[in-house]
Design an enzyme around this catalytic site. Structure first.
Site, PDB file in Angstrom:
ATOM      1  N   HIS A   1      -7.664  -8.415  -2.929  1.00 41.46           N
ATOM      2  CA  HIS A   1      -8.875  -7.677  -2.562  1.00 41.46           C
ATOM      3  C   HIS A   1      -8.700  -6.198  -2.823  1.00 41.46           C
ATOM      4  O   HIS A   1      -7.576  -5.684  -2.842  1.00 41.46           O
ATOM      5  CB  HIS A   1      -9.228  -7.916  -1.086  1.00 41.46           C
ATOM      6  CG  HIS A   1      -8.178  -7.400  -0.151  1.00 41.46           C
ATOM      7  ND1 HIS A   1      -7.044  -8.120   0.151  1.00 41.46           N
ATOM      8  CD2 HIS A   1      -8.069  -6.234   0.528  1.00 41.46           C
ATOM      9  CE1 HIS A   1      -6.281  -7.428   0.977  1.00 41.46           C
ATOM     10  NE2 HIS A   1      -6.876  -6.265   1.221  1.00 41.46           N
TER      11      HIS A   1
ATOM     12  N   HIS B   1     -10.301  -2.510  -1.439  1.00 35.68           N
ATOM     13  CA  HIS B   1     -11.115  -1.864  -0.416  1.00 35.68           C
ATOM     14  C   HIS B   1     -11.992  -0.775  -1.036  1.00 35.68           C
ATOM     15  O   HIS B   1     -11.573  -0.110  -1.988  1.00 35.68           O
ATOM     16  CB  HIS B   1     -10.227  -1.195   0.633  1.00 35.68           C
ATOM     17  CG  HIS B   1      -9.404  -2.133   1.445  1.00 35.68           C
ATOM     18  ND1 HIS B   1      -9.826  -2.607   2.669  1.00 35.68           N
ATOM     19  CD2 HIS B   1      -8.191  -2.693   1.225  1.00 35.68           C
ATOM     20  CE1 HIS B   1      -8.884  -3.404   3.169  1.00 35.68           C
ATOM     21  NE2 HIS B   1      -7.883  -3.474   2.315  1.00 35.68           N
TER      22      HIS B   1
ATOM     23  N   TYR C   1       0.848  -1.201   0.000  1.00 39.12           N
ATOM     24  CA  TYR C   1       0.000   0.000   0.000  1.00 39.12           C
ATOM     25  C   TYR C   1       0.876   1.240   0.000  1.00 39.12           C
ATOM     26  O   TYR C   1       1.945   1.265   0.627  1.00 39.12           O
ATOM     27  CB  TYR C   1      -0.881   0.036   1.252  1.00 39.12           C
ATOM     28  CG  TYR C   1      -2.040  -0.927   1.212  1.00 39.12           C
ATOM     29  CD1 TYR C   1      -3.291  -0.524   0.775  1.00 39.12           C
ATOM     30  CD2 TYR C   1      -1.884  -2.242   1.629  1.00 39.12           C
ATOM     31  CE1 TYR C   1      -4.361  -1.402   0.740  1.00 39.12           C
ATOM     32  CE2 TYR C   1      -2.939  -3.136   1.604  1.00 39.12           C
ATOM     33  CZ  TYR C   1      -4.174  -2.713   1.159  1.00 39.12           C
ATOM     34  OH  TYR C   1      -5.226  -3.586   1.129  1.00 39.12           O
TER      35      TYR C   1
ATOM     36  N   ARG D   1      -3.295 -12.703   2.649  1.00 38.46           N
ATOM     37  CA  ARG D   1      -4.663 -12.282   2.376  1.00 38.46           C
ATOM     38  C   ARG D   1      -4.950 -12.528   0.897  1.00 38.46           C
ATOM     39  O   ARG D   1      -4.082 -12.335   0.037  1.00 38.46           O
ATOM     40  CB  ARG D   1      -4.831 -10.780   2.678  1.00 38.46           C
ATOM     41  CG  ARG D   1      -4.854 -10.452   4.164  1.00 38.46           C
ATOM     42  CD  ARG D   1      -5.952  -9.447   4.475  1.00 38.46           C
ATOM     43  NE  ARG D   1      -7.249 -10.034   4.236  1.00 38.46           N
ATOM     44  CZ  ARG D   1      -8.336  -9.338   3.881  1.00 38.46           C
ATOM     45  NH1 ARG D   1      -8.262  -8.037   3.731  1.00 38.46           N
ATOM     46  NH2 ARG D   1      -9.487  -9.935   3.703  1.00 38.46           N
TER      47      ARG D   1
ATOM     48  N   TYR E   1      -0.633 -10.120   0.272  1.00 40.46           N
ATOM     49  CA  TYR E   1       0.433  -9.804   1.221  1.00 40.46           C
ATOM     50  C   TYR E   1       0.318 -10.664   2.468  1.00 40.46           C
ATOM     51  O   TYR E   1      -0.770 -11.095   2.857  1.00 40.46           O
ATOM     52  CB  TYR E   1       0.448  -8.312   1.585  1.00 40.46           C
ATOM     53  CG  TYR E   1      -0.886  -7.740   1.994  1.00 40.46           C
ATOM     54  CD1 TYR E   1      -1.314  -7.805   3.309  1.00 40.46           C
ATOM     55  CD2 TYR E   1      -1.703  -7.134   1.061  1.00 40.46           C
ATOM     56  CE1 TYR E   1      -2.523  -7.271   3.690  1.00 40.46           C
ATOM     57  CE2 TYR E   1      -2.922  -6.591   1.419  1.00 40.46           C
ATOM     58  CZ  TYR E   1      -3.331  -6.656   2.740  1.00 40.46           C
ATOM     59  OH  TYR E   1      -4.539  -6.144   3.099  1.00 40.46           O
TER      60      TYR E   1
HETATM   61 FE    FE Z   1      -6.078  -4.723   2.415  1.00 39.56          FE
END
Ligand code: FE
Length: 228
Positions: free
Chosen positions: A167, A169, A128, A164, A157
């Site tokens: 995805h 957000h 991110y 995870r 990650y």
């Molecule tokens: Fe996330």
């Protein structure tokens, strides 16, 4: 990557805020490449909290209504004030090109024109941007409640033992409706089964195009606050 302290902070604080013992040790976003971890307390925020209503009260669709979109955790990497844009792809950005399109509806399946969609995601390496606005953007649904986003497929990650699933957000809001905070997932992700936050109904419909890009669709359904 996250420091040991950030990791510890998330492990300790997130479950407390979530009130969910199952979240222990599964610190969402823990290895999302954070430089600064935004307010960890925000990590526990579940969508649809404006006006005191509950997403769990969504219609079941059997009467022709549209079931409300399930909420999903905010995670620690949301930043308020992302630039207004529907194309998050920048020159030289690596990753599989992805177009996502859909509508924002109410529970009677009526489009909500002008609904605000606020997207953020990891890059193709699972990192991110927490100091700038890379792969973050806000856009508005048009007069028919429809929207479209140009982006890339995010990377997975490590959250400290497991990855995870891919995805994206998003927060979706509109006047007179409950704020929805949720995440969009990809079909057949092998890491979905071990992810404590994955919700099957949040899986997009995705097709692979001949040029190597992917096209996804997803409709959001917002609820109105419940009347006392
Ligand atoms: Fe996330």
């Amino acid at each position: 990557m996250s420091t040991r302290f950030e990791r510890m902070l998330l492990v300790v604080v997130l479950p407390l805020v979530l009130g969910c013992p199952a979240a222990s040790g599964t610190d969402d976003e823990a290895d999302g490449g954070a430089v600064d971890v935004p307010d960890p307390e925000a990590a526990g925020e579940i969508g649809a909290e404006e006006g005191g209503g509950s997403v769990g009260d969504a219609a079941d669709g059997e009467d022709g209504s549209c079931p409300a979109t399930a909420p999903n955790i905010l995670g620690p990497f949301y930043l308020e004030g992302a630039p207004e844009r529907s194309d998050l792809v920048e020159t030289g950005m690596s990753g599989t090109r992805l177009t996502i399109a859909g509508a924002v509806l109410d529970s009677a399946c009526v489009p909500i024109p002008g609904a605000l969609l606020d997207f953020w995601q990891a890059d193709d390496a699972g990192v991110y941007d927490n100091t700038g606005w890379r792969l973050r953007g806000r856009l508005y649904a048009n007069s028919e409640g429809r929207w479209s986003l140009q982006t890339i497929v995010p990377g997975r990650y490590d959250t400290g033992g497991t990855f995870r699933p891919e995805h994206i957000h998003v927060r979706v809001s509109a006047p007179g409706h409950l704020l929805l905070t949720t995440q969009l997932y990809f079909p057949d992700d092998p890491f979905a089964a071990t992810d404590p936050f994955y919700v099957p109904s949040l899986t997009m419909t995705v097709v692979d195009l001949p040029d190597g890009s992917r096209r996804a669709t997803f409709d959001f359904v917002l609820l109105r606050p419940t009347t006392p």
